[in-house]
Write an enzyme that holds these catalytic residues in place. Sequence first.
Site, PDB file in Angstrom:
ATOM      1  N   HIS A 115      -3.057   6.850   2.118  1.00  8.89           N
ATOM      2  CA  HIS A 115      -3.562   5.568   1.628  1.00  8.89           C
ATOM      3  C   HIS A 115      -4.944   5.339   2.196  1.00  8.89           C
ATOM      4  O   HIS A 115      -5.200   5.554   3.392  1.00  8.89           O
ATOM      5  CB  HIS A 115      -2.619   4.447   2.043  1.00  8.89           C
ATOM      6  CG  HIS A 115      -3.213   3.081   1.925  1.00  8.89           C
ATOM      7  ND1 HIS A 115      -3.820   2.643   0.777  1.00  8.89           N
ATOM      8  CD2 HIS A 115      -3.318   2.070   2.842  1.00  8.89           C
ATOM      9  CE1 HIS A 115      -4.271   1.413   0.978  1.00  8.89           C
ATOM     10  NE2 HIS A 115      -3.979   1.047   2.225  1.00  8.89           N
ATOM     11  N   ASN A 145     -10.388  -0.284  -0.401  1.00  6.10           N
ATOM     12  CA  ASN A 145      -8.938  -0.243  -0.243  1.00  6.10           C
ATOM     13  C   ASN A 145      -8.310  -0.901  -1.468  1.00  6.10           C
ATOM     14  O   ASN A 145      -8.412  -2.113  -1.652  1.00  6.10           O
ATOM     15  CB  ASN A 145      -8.542  -0.989   1.037  1.00  6.10           C
ATOM     16  CG  ASN A 145      -7.045  -1.010   1.296  1.00  6.10           C
ATOM     17  OD1 ASN A 145      -6.244  -0.843   0.388  1.00  6.10           O
ATOM     18  ND2 ASN A 145      -6.675  -1.243   2.549  1.00  6.10           N
ATOM     19  N   CYS A 154       0.804  -1.223   0.000  1.00  6.78           N
ATOM     20  CA  CYS A 154       0.000   0.000   0.000  1.00  6.78           C
ATOM     21  C   CYS A 154       0.835   1.270   0.000  1.00  6.78           C
ATOM     22  O   CYS A 154       0.313   2.357  -0.264  1.00  6.78           O
ATOM     23  CB  CYS A 154      -0.952   0.002   1.185  1.00  6.78           C
ATOM     24  SG  CYS A 154      -1.985  -1.481   1.281  1.00  6.78           S
TER      25      CYS A 154
END
Length: 332
Positions: free
Chosen positions: A254, A288, A126
């Site tokens: 993120h 995500n 990520c």
Amino acid sequence: MSRARVSLRSVPVAPGARLLGWGSSQPDRVVTNDDLAKRVETTDQWVRERVGIVSRRIADENTLLVDMAADAGSKAIADAGVSPSDVDTVLVATCTMPNQIPNAAAQVAHRIGVDAPGAFDLNAACAGFCYGIGVASDLIRAGSARTVLVIGAEKLSDWLDWDDRSTCIIFADGAGAAVVGAAETEQDIGVGPLVWGSAGDLSDAIRIIQPSNGIHQEGQTVFRWATTKIAPIALRAIEEAGLQPEDVDVFVPHQANLRIVEAVAKRLRKAGARADMRVAQDIVYSGNTSSASIPLAVDHMRSAGEISRGDVLLLVGFGAGLSYAGQVVVCP
């Protein structure tokens, strides 16, 4: 007889790097919390309260990671006002390629029409996109590259246990990209220094497990780590760029969890960031998407008029590894 010492030629070096354009790509299929509740024990309210997600995009089995990456990369090149022939390096940040060989970058470059570039993949999960922007900036400053296409792309749906409600509600698919070019003068520099690191002692907190071949995450461990460690990293990135927290127009972390995003933004405001600092919340409708989440969020905010040319953006990625990275950039 001693050999005469040779002197090697050096290439011209740019004073720094700047962003030239952005692009993104997502699958058409929208999967809501109610859709997932038909398979696992969950509810729309439970998911919203736990991670802040309302819906996410999931690719079909015929859509490849490199398809989404090429689409996002092509859009970024067009947005930058350059042609594929101007790009000399392609970097794909990803942790979800179906096979290690061949890499994504060379395939993506070929699909876009970039001829014979330096092409490599980078896996920092990520944090990958921020790592990629940092590497691109350093390549340009060193004279190894002039125009770099950086793509964050993930097809996380291939790596999920769809019966594990702790992960299948979170992750999604997509790609985002940016073109990084040389700054002609120091006044043109638009990519600040990279602040990065890792916490390998927590590497087991996010991992692939067998036999499901699915992502496993120690949610509370990651939550506690992110809500305490990420704000200081973000503040260091601001300091390294020679700025103050109040100089930041947009915070783009993120998109891991809406509660993490809000907690870190709150700490930045306590440290001096403005009350009107805009904060990316793309996770609500994108989920995500790991290395793709930051460029996806930026491109979506630009499209919505929430980011304008010249805005100062604070980017911070963090995730499996555990790896983290952040930098300040100026939006083109």
